[in-house]
Motif scaffolding. Structure first.
Motif, PDB file in Angstrom:
ATOM      1  N   ASP A 154       0.831  -1.211   0.000  1.00 29.58           N
ATOM      2  CA  ASP A 154       0.000   0.000   0.000  1.00 29.58           C
ATOM      3  C   ASP A 154       0.859   1.253   0.000  1.00 29.58           C
ATOM      4  O   ASP A 154       0.654   2.173  -0.786  1.00 29.58           O
ATOM      5  CB  ASP A 154      -0.930   0.012   1.218  1.00 29.58           C
ATOM      6  N   VAL A 155       1.831   1.277   0.908  1.00 28.68           N
ATOM      7  CA  VAL A 155       2.708   2.451   1.012  1.00 28.68           C
ATOM      8  C   VAL A 155       3.502   2.632  -0.268  1.00 28.68           C
ATOM      9  O   VAL A 155       3.641   3.739  -0.794  1.00 28.68           O
ATOM     10  CB  VAL A 155       3.681   2.288   2.207  1.00 28.68           C
ATOM     11  N   MET A 156       4.024   1.514  -0.800  1.00 29.77           N
ATOM     12  CA  MET A 156       4.853   1.580  -1.998  1.00 29.77           C
ATOM     13  C   MET A 156       4.081   2.172  -3.174  1.00 29.77           C
ATOM     14  O   MET A 156       4.556   3.061  -3.866  1.00 29.77           O
ATOM     15  CB  MET A 156       5.314   0.171  -2.381  1.00 29.77           C
ATOM     16  N   LEU A 157       2.887   1.655  -3.397  1.00 29.59           N
ATOM     17  CA  LEU A 157       2.162   2.032  -4.600  1.00 29.59           C
ATOM     18  C   LEU A 157       1.570   3.426  -4.528  1.00 29.59           C
ATOM     19  O   LEU A 157       1.505   4.135  -5.524  1.00 29.59           O
ATOM     20  CB  LEU A 157       1.070   0.999  -4.882  1.00 29.59           C
ATOM     21  N   VAL A 158       1.089   3.804  -3.346  1.00 28.10           N
ATOM     22  CA  VAL A 158       0.502   5.143  -3.207  1.00 28.10           C
ATOM     23  C   VAL A 158       1.525   6.203  -3.592  1.00 28.10           C
ATOM     24  O   VAL A 158       1.226   7.172  -4.286  1.00 28.10           O
ATOM     25  CB  VAL A 158       0.000   5.354  -1.769  1.00 28.10           C
ATOM     26  N   ASP A 159       2.761   6.022  -3.156  1.00 26.91           N
ATOM     27  CA  ASP A 159       3.792   7.022  -3.425  1.00 26.91           C
ATOM     28  C   ASP A 159       4.551   6.773  -4.730  1.00 26.91           C
ATOM     29  O   ASP A 159       5.109   7.705  -5.306  1.00 26.91           O
ATOM     30  CB  ASP A 159       4.813   7.038  -2.265  1.00 26.91           C
ATOM     31  N   GLY A 160       4.579   5.506  -5.173  1.00 32.58           N
ATOM     32  CA  GLY A 160       5.446   5.180  -6.290  1.00 32.58           C
ATOM     33  C   GLY A 160       4.784   5.053  -7.641  1.00 32.58           C
ATOM     34  O   GLY A 160       5.455   5.163  -8.663  1.00 32.58           O
ATOM     35  N   ILE A 161       3.463   4.842  -7.685  1.00 35.12           N
ATOM     36  CA  ILE A 161       2.831   4.546  -8.962  1.00 35.12           C
ATOM     37  C   ILE A 161       2.798   5.745  -9.905  1.00 35.12           C
ATOM     38  O   ILE A 161       3.035   5.602 -11.111  1.00 35.12           O
ATOM     39  CB  ILE A 161       1.406   3.986  -8.732  1.00 35.12           C
ATOM     40  N   ILE A 162       2.509   6.921  -9.389  1.00 36.84           N
ATOM     41  CA  ILE A 162       2.416   8.107 -10.249  1.00 36.84           C
ATOM     42  C   ILE A 162       3.751   8.395 -10.950  1.00 36.84           C
ATOM     43  O   ILE A 162       3.785   8.604 -12.167  1.00 36.84           O
ATOM     44  CB  ILE A 162       1.929   9.339  -9.467  1.00 36.84           C
ATOM     45  N   PRO A 163       4.872   8.417 -10.203  1.00 34.90           N
ATOM     46  CA  PRO A 163       6.167   8.612 -10.898  1.00 34.90           C
ATOM     47  C   PRO A 163       6.439   7.547 -11.955  1.00 34.90           C
ATOM     48  O   PRO A 163       7.001   7.841 -13.011  1.00 34.90           O
ATOM     49  CB  PRO A 163       7.191   8.527  -9.760  1.00 34.90           C
ATOM     50  N   LEU A 164       6.011   6.298 -11.691  1.00 30.94           N
ATOM     51  CA  LEU A 164       6.211   5.237 -12.678  1.00 30.94           C
ATOM     52  C   LEU A 164       5.406   5.507 -13.949  1.00 30.94           C
ATOM     53  O   LEU A 164       5.893   5.307 -15.063  1.00 30.94           O
ATOM     54  CB  LEU A 164       5.774   3.895 -12.085  1.00 30.94           C
ATOM     55  N   LEU A 165       4.178   5.960 -13.771  1.00 32.54           N
ATOM     56  CA  LEU A 165       3.340   6.254 -14.935  1.00 32.54           C
ATOM     57  C   LEU A 165       3.908   7.421 -15.745  1.00 32.54           C
ATOM     58  O   LEU A 165       3.806   7.441 -16.975  1.00 32.54           O
ATOM     59  CB  LEU A 165       1.905   6.561 -14.484  1.00 32.54           C
ATOM     60  N   VAL A 166       4.492   8.378 -15.044  1.00 36.72           N
ATOM     61  CA  VAL A 166       5.133   9.506 -15.737  1.00 36.72           C
ATOM     62  C   VAL A 166       6.324   8.999 -16.558  1.00 36.72           C
ATOM     63  O   VAL A 166       6.503   9.385 -17.722  1.00 36.72           O
ATOM     64  CB  VAL A 166       5.581  10.576 -14.720  1.00 36.72           C
ATOM     65  N   LEU A 167       7.132   8.124 -15.952  1.00 39.90           N
ATOM     66  CA  LEU A 167       8.285   7.580 -16.665  1.00 39.90           C
ATOM     67  C   LEU A 167       7.850   6.753 -17.874  1.00 39.90           C
ATOM     68  O   LEU A 167       8.540   6.713 -18.899  1.00 39.90           O
ATOM     69  CB  LEU A 167       9.116   6.703 -15.726  1.00 39.90           C
ATOM     70  N   ALA A 168       6.711   6.075 -17.760  1.00 47.12           N
ATOM     71  CA  ALA A 168       6.234   5.243 -18.861  1.00 47.12           C
ATOM     72  C   ALA A 168       5.929   6.068 -20.109  1.00 47.12           C
ATOM     73  O   ALA A 168       5.910   5.539 -21.222  1.00 47.12           O
ATOM     74  CB  ALA A 168       4.990   4.469 -18.430  1.00 47.12           C
TER      75      ALA A 168
END
Length: 574
Positions: free
Chosen positions: A197-211
């Motif tokens: 939960d902690v990982m994805l809440v903070d990490g998913i948006i930056p990953l989508l930007v990088l994609a």
């Protein structure tokens, strides 16, 4: 303390060695360990490492700084108090060269370590990740990747220490290598259910930007990370809530084949949860289906196969089946059937099998000449259970119309099924599909004569042998095929050598409680008695005795039923 103040403590020789040390990163790995030993063997020989002036960065409460060469001395334990103190001081230094020394130690350690890293040794890693020097961060994050891959560090502890913050900041560094390492770390840390939960809440948006990056390497790393985050239902739901589906669909159009594969596989994982289908199918005007069909025609076979799997997963929705046929999906699927590698053919035949199970699609599939390709598959892939199974299903499904029956009659499907029947590489479950298809064809009047005229002695022997197997349905199918054969002179000659064996399995069938087996025996005997030799064999045989027992039981049942005069089905169910 300023870098110049620290540098003044060291002699020219030591300063030069430390400044030149990062350049060794570009060397091939086989030179790496030897260079480390050379540097750390030479440094302790200088007096500047044995003095401790008040302004020295290396001066601490300890009266003497431990010799750095101990960190690479094969005779010294890796994890001792002196090593930890040295690493802590180097990691906390303001000089990037000293920080790099610690980072390189951890990189070396991450390749060699075969046991868990003590928790205390995680603190210097955290300090190095917070370094202001990007090279130090990259080296350290690579070390962390290696340690996480081998489960040499506690993932929960890494999160508790706050390592996620500098790793996510590396997403924004603009450096492809740093982003690659940080993506890998985030994915592996997210594999811990307590952290996800902690990982994805903070990490998913930056990953989508990088994609969405224009850098192919960065896009590839992000797509890879997103793929790995679709490995569990929980992380998949969080990804979808964060808006990952539209991004992954767009990545299907990437010019990089690896990005296409990762995004397609991620979408396939997402499609396995049917609640996500509405979002997946609401993008544009059939945009996802069109993109997957385009990918299905890719020259990269693993991508085309993966597109088939994704579409098959979506076929739970009947509307999707009709839309796919309208979008001319049959042609690229037929092209995949012609590949020589079963691994690429199997996803295509599986998808076509699912499409043929929907009757409105059948006329289109027949008109596209699909049965001609099925003919070839049955003769070419005699050892692939997946290809044989779905080919049989397609033949049976397409015979539901007169047009389909005619196409099967005109093609080689019948000989293809008989070829599969003789394959020694197929298991009972696959043979069950083959014999089910043959039995279905035998029930259609137009095929009975043709199959009877086509069967060879070897195929008859195979049917008789399989009729005696313990697999009830398989043995039933084979016996049912035999029971429908036309007793021509040629067929009688083929069957006569097997009469005793056939009598044995018919006796077993007759002793079963299942009425359908008893009825099959009666039908078979009626057919075989057209040959006088079988009639003679039946007289005074155990099979005949058992047959009369069944007759007596049936008569008794009939008499009892007449006593109660049961109601007709129409009066019970008006």
């Amino acid at each position: 303390m300023e870098d110049a103040d620290m540098a003044s403590v060291l002699c020219d020789n030591c300063s030069q060695l430390l400044k030149g040390f990062p350049a060794h990163l570009t060397k091939v790995y086989r030179e790496f360990k030897q260079k480390l030993r050379d540097v750390f063997s030479e440094l302790p020989q200088c007096t500047c490492f044995r003095i401790a002036p008040e302004q020295s960065l290396l001066k601490r409460t300890s009266p003497k700084f431990p010799s750095l060469h101990l960190l690479y001395d094969n005779g010294t334990p890796l994890f001792n108090r002196e090593s930890l103190q040295a690493l802590t001081r180097l990691a906390a230094a303001e000089n990037a060269d000293l920080q790099m020394t610690a980072a390189m130690y951890y990189l070396h350690l991450s390749h060699q370590l075969k046991s868990p890293l003590p928790n205390a040794f995680m603190e210097p890693i955290m300090a190095l990740l917070l370094s202001s020097d990007l090279d130090v961060q990259k080296t350290t994050s690579l070390s962390l990747v290696n340690l996480l891959i081998k489960n040499n560090v506690c993932k929960d502890l890494a999160i508790e220490m706050g390592m996620l913050v500098p790793l996510l900041e590396l997403f924004q560094s603009g450096d492809g290598t740093a982003q690659c390492h940080s993506c890998a770390c985030v994915v592996m840390l997210a594999s811990s259910e307590s952290n996800i939960d902690v990982m994805l809440v903070d990490g998913i948006i930056p990953l989508l930007v990088l994609a969405k990056s224009y850098d192919p390497q960065v896009q590839q790393n992000a797509a890879w990370a997103l793929l790995h985050l679709t490995q569990s239902d929980l992380s998949t739901r969080i990804l979808c809530q964060a808006g990952a589906i539209p991004v992954l669909v767009l990545l299907l159009q990437s010019s990089d084949s690896e990005v296409q594969f990762c995004s397609c596989t991620a979408l396939c994982n997402i499609a396995a949860i049917q609640e996500h289908h509405p979002v997946m199918l609401s993008i544009g005007s059939q945009y996802l289906l069109k993109s997957l069909l385009t990918l299905m025609s890719s020259s990269v076979q693993k991508n085309s196969a993966q597109a088939c799997r994704c579409l098959h997963t979506l076929l739970k929705n009947v509307l999707i089946q009709e839309q796919l046929v309208e979008l001319d999906c049959v042609l690229p699927l037929k092209a995949l059937l012609k590949t020589s590698t079963p691994a690429w053919t199997e996803p295509a035949i599986t998808l076509l099998s699912a499409l043929s199970a929907h009757p409105p699609n059948n006329d289109v599939l027949v008109s596209e000449g699909l049965l001609n390709d099925i003919d070839q598959l049955l003769h070419r892939h005699t050892s692939s259970s997946v290809i044989i199974t779905h080919s049989c299903k397609i033949i049976t499904n397409l015979c539901g119309t007169s047009v389909g029956q005619q196409a099967v009659m005109e093609g080689l499907c019948l000989s293809g099924l008989l070829c599969a029947l003789l394959s020694s590489a197929l298991g009972d479950e696959t043979l069950l599909q083959v014999t089910s298809s043959l039995n279905h064809l035998m029930s259609l009047g137009s095929f009975k004569s043709r199959l009877s005229a086509t069967l060879t002695s070897e195929q008859i022997s195979r049917l008789v042998t399989l009729s005696g197997k313990n697999n009830s349905q398989l043995s039933y199918n084979c016996a049912a095929i035999i029971s429908k054969l036309e007793m021509t002179e040629g067929m009688v000659q083929l069957l006569r050598p097997h009469y005793i064996t056939m009598s044995d399995y018919l006796l077993v069938f007759l002793q079963k409680k299942d009425v359908k087996f008893q009825q099959l025996v009666i039908t078979t005997i009626f057919n075989l008695k057209k040959d006088g030799d079988f009639s003679c064999l039946l007289v005074n045989s155990e099979l005949n005795v058992q047959l009369w027992k069944v007759y007596a039981q049936t008569e008794e049942t009939r008499r009892l039923l007449e006593m109660i005069q049961p109601l007709s089905p129409s009066s019970v169910n008006p």
